[in-house]
Design a protein around this motif. Structure first.
Motif, PDB file in Angstrom:
ATOM      1  N   VAL A 175       0.812  -1.226   0.000  1.00 64.44           N
ATOM      2  CA  VAL A 175       0.000   0.000   0.000  1.00 64.44           C
ATOM      3  C   VAL A 175       0.847   1.278   0.000  1.00 64.44           C
ATOM      4  O   VAL A 175       0.650   2.145  -0.859  1.00 64.44           O
ATOM      5  N   CYS A 197       2.591   1.897  -3.363  1.00 68.75           N
ATOM      6  CA  CYS A 197       1.614   2.307  -4.382  1.00 68.75           C
ATOM      7  C   CYS A 197       1.194   3.754  -4.168  1.00 68.75           C
ATOM      8  O   CYS A 197       1.096   4.524  -5.128  1.00 68.75           O
ATOM      9  N   GLU A 198       0.945   4.129  -2.922  1.00 65.98           N
ATOM     10  CA  GLU A 198       0.532   5.503  -2.624  1.00 65.98           C
ATOM     11  C   GLU A 198       1.606   6.502  -3.048  1.00 65.98           C
ATOM     12  O   GLU A 198       1.298   7.561  -3.614  1.00 65.98           O
ATOM     13  N   LEU A 220      -5.265   2.733 -10.847  1.00 62.26           N
ATOM     14  CA  LEU A 220      -4.552   2.003  -9.797  1.00 62.26           C
ATOM     15  C   LEU A 220      -5.017   2.459  -8.419  1.00 62.26           C
ATOM     16  O   LEU A 220      -5.239   1.634  -7.527  1.00 62.26           O
ATOM     17  N   LEU A 252      -6.693   0.024  -5.771  1.00 62.13           N
ATOM     18  CA  LEU A 252      -6.078  -0.082  -4.448  1.00 62.13           C
ATOM     19  C   LEU A 252      -7.121   0.208  -3.376  1.00 62.13           C
ATOM     20  O   LEU A 252      -7.191  -0.485  -2.352  1.00 62.13           O
TER      21      LEU A 252
END
Length: 155
Positions: free
Chosen positions: A81, A84-85, A104, A108
């Motif tokens: 996480v 990705c953030e 995305l 997510l």
């Protein structure tokens, strides 16, 4: 007088020469920047501040102790996480690959909503649904993304 464009899926849209077109461009630009900074800072704080990634993983594992999810699954997802953030935030700030960054982010968020729902934290799910709505609106308004790297590259 500006001519409006009619899109069968979205109704009447302001034309590029409309007096309101700049408002749409500004709205998209500022919302893209706000979401980008929000995502980027989520990643930065979880990876590099406080106890770092290890602290975030331990906190997440504690939050999910009563959820019917295996610890390895919680830790694996929680590891992905923040990365990705961080990437999503940087891409949104730049306006690079905006369609895919928003997609995305939305996907997510589906995973995050699933986990939060497994914990039964419905107030937090509501907030996460609001983020999902913002990502959807941004995808629908992408035609107004004219101040971005994507626009400069002609995408």
């Amino acid at each position: 007088m500006a001519v409006t464009e009619i899109d069968p899926m979205r109704g009447v849209l302001p034309a590029a020469d409309s007096t309101y077109h700049l408002d749409y461009v500004l709205a998209f630009f500022t919302l893209r920047l706000a979401l980008g900074v929000n995502e980027l800072m989520h990643g930065v704080t979880r990876l590099f501040m406080g106890a770092g990634l290890a602290g975030f993983l331990n906190l997440t594992q504690t939050q999910f102790k009563d959820a019917p999810l295996p610890v390895w699954q919680v830790r694996a997802f929680a590891t992905v996480v923040p990365c990705c953030e961080l990437v999503i935030g940087a891409l949104l700030i730049l306006g690079l690959w905006t369609r895919w960054a928003l997609t995305l982010a939305a996907l997510l968020m589906v995973g995050i909503i699933f986990g939060t729902a497994m914990r039964g934290d419905w107030q937090l799910v509501f907030l996460q649904m609001f983020y999902s709505l913002l990502y959807a609106v941004m995808l629908m308004w992408r035609r107004y993304d004219v101040w971005s790297v994507d626009a400069k590259m002609g995408k």
